[in-house]
Scaffold this active site. Sequence first.
Site, PDB file in Angstrom:
ATOM      1  N   GLN A   1     -63.044  90.482  -6.113  1.00 51.52           N
ATOM      2  CA  GLN A   1     -63.031  89.465  -5.171  1.00 51.52           C
ATOM      3  C   GLN A   1     -61.417  89.158  -4.173  1.00 51.52           C
ATOM      4  O   GLN A   1     -60.636  89.593  -5.297  1.00 51.52           O
ATOM      5  CB  GLN A   1     -63.083  87.684  -5.767  1.00 51.52           C
ATOM      6  CG  GLN A   1     -64.928  87.857  -5.874  1.00 51.52           C
ATOM      7  CD  GLN A   1     -64.595  86.606  -6.269  1.00 51.52           C
ATOM      8  OE1 GLN A   1     -64.362  85.540  -5.343  1.00 51.52           O
ATOM      9  NE2 GLN A   1     -65.009  85.937  -7.733  1.00 51.52           N
TER      10      GLN A   1
HETATM   11  P1  GTP Z   1     -66.986  91.081  -9.115  1.00 52.16           P
HETATM   12  O1  GTP Z   1     -66.838  90.568 -10.689  1.00 52.16           O
HETATM   13  O2  GTP Z   1     -67.335  90.517  -8.051  1.00 52.16           O
HETATM   14  O3  GTP Z   1     -65.803  91.711  -8.178  1.00 52.16           O
HETATM   15  O4  GTP Z   1     -68.140  92.290  -9.356  1.00 52.16           O
HETATM   16  P2  GTP Z   1     -68.882  92.956  -9.277  1.00 52.16           P
HETATM   17  O5  GTP Z   1     -68.066  94.706  -9.169  1.00 52.16           O
HETATM   18  O6  GTP Z   1     -68.284  93.661 -11.698  1.00 52.16           O
HETATM   19  O7  GTP Z   1     -70.317  93.112  -9.607  1.00 52.16           O
HETATM   20  P3  GTP Z   1     -71.704  93.242 -10.382  1.00 52.16           P
HETATM   21  O8  GTP Z   1     -71.745  93.788 -11.843  1.00 52.16           O
HETATM   22  O9  GTP Z   1     -71.982  91.381 -11.239  1.00 52.16           O
HETATM   23  O10 GTP Z   1     -72.857  93.390  -9.652  1.00 52.16           O
HETATM   24  C1  GTP Z   1     -72.944  93.110  -8.713  1.00 52.16           C
HETATM   25  C2  GTP Z   1     -74.407  92.579  -8.170  1.00 52.16           C
HETATM   26  O11 GTP Z   1     -74.850  94.226  -7.709  1.00 52.16           O
HETATM   27  C3  GTP Z   1     -75.553  92.346  -8.830  1.00 52.16           C
HETATM   28  O12 GTP Z   1     -76.590  91.152  -8.209  1.00 52.16           O
HETATM   29  C4  GTP Z   1     -76.029  93.384  -9.719  1.00 52.16           C
HETATM   30  O13 GTP Z   1     -77.035  93.028 -10.473  1.00 52.16           O
HETATM   31  C5  GTP Z   1     -75.863  94.449  -8.468  1.00 52.16           C
HETATM   32  N1  GTP Z   1     -75.828  95.558  -8.878  1.00 52.16           N
HETATM   33  C6  GTP Z   1     -75.031  96.522  -9.680  1.00 52.16           C
HETATM   34  N2  GTP Z   1     -74.950  97.761  -9.878  1.00 52.16           N
HETATM   35  C7  GTP Z   1     -76.253  97.793  -8.574  1.00 52.16           C
HETATM   36  C8  GTP Z   1     -76.986  98.870  -8.802  1.00 52.16           C
HETATM   37  O14 GTP Z   1     -76.855 100.196  -9.443  1.00 52.16           O
HETATM   38  N3  GTP Z   1     -78.196  98.851  -8.099  1.00 52.16           N
HETATM   39  C9  GTP Z   1     -78.333  97.531  -7.416  1.00 52.16           C
HETATM   40  N4  GTP Z   1     -79.606  97.468  -6.238  1.00 52.16           N
HETATM   41  N5  GTP Z   1     -77.352  96.356  -7.931  1.00 52.16           N
HETATM   42  C10 GTP Z   1     -76.781  96.782  -8.471  1.00 52.16           C
END
Ligand code: GTP
Length: 171
Positions: free
Chosen positions: A62
Site C-alpha cells: 500500500q
Molecule cells: P498487500 O499486502 O496489500 O501489499 O497485498 P499482497 O501483494 O500481499 O496481495 P495478497 O496476497 O493479499 O493478494 C491480494 C488478492 O489477490 C487476494 O484476494 C488474493 O487471493 C488474490 N490473488 C493473489 N494471487 C492471485 C493469483 O495468482 N490469481 C488470482 N486470480 N488472484 C490472486
Amino acid sequence: GLKKKEVHVLCLGLDNSGKTTIINKLKPSNAQAQDIVPTIGFSIEKFKTSSLSFTVFDMSGQGRYRNLWEHYYKDCQAIIFVIDSSDILRMVVAKEELDTLLTHPDLKHRRIPILFFANKMDLRDAVSSVKVSHLLTLENIKDKPWHICASDALKGEGLQEGVDWLQDQIQ
Ligand code: GTP
Ligand code: MG
C-alpha cells in the site's frame, strides 16, 4: 542434520499483487494460512527449500507503507518482486517503484538476485510475462541477475520454478 544456509529475502510489489499469497503457498501445507488479508506494515515469514532456509520480509504494498521498503534493503540478500499481470493501469506505478529501488544507494551496484513473479496469470485480462518484462523494461537491468516467472499463486503454479532459480543464484 545439516543446518541449511539462511537467506534474507525482501518481498516487494504493489498492494494486491499477491505477495502474501505467494509466500504463504511456499510454506508447508500444515503451516499455510487459510485467509489472507492485506498486509499492514510487514510480516516476517519463513520457508525452506532443499538447501536453503528463507526468512522473508513480506512488505505491505500500500502507498502509505511503501516508504518502509528502503529500510530493509541493506540486510537483504535477494528480492522477490510481484506484479499483478492483469493490472495494466498500475503497471506504470509498479515500474516507478521498481526504478526507485534499483537506484537506491543501498541496492545500487549490489549483485543481488531479483525474482519477478508476473502473477495472476489465470485472469482473463492478464498479459504475458514477456509483456510484463517489456512494460517494466527489465532488459535494462544489467548489474543484477534477474528472472521472471508467470505465476498463479492461488493454484501455486510457477512458484517452484522461481524459487529454484533463486536457490541457484544464491549457492
Ligand atoms: P498487500 O499486502 O496489500 O501489499 O497485498 P499482497 O501483494 O500481499 O496481495 P495478497 O496476497 O493479499 O493478494 C491480494 C488478492 O489477490 C487476494 O484476494 C488474493 O487471493 C488474490 N490473488 C493473489 N494471487 C492471485 C493469483 O495468482 N490469481 C488470482 N486470480 N488472484 C490472486
Ligand atoms: Mg500482503
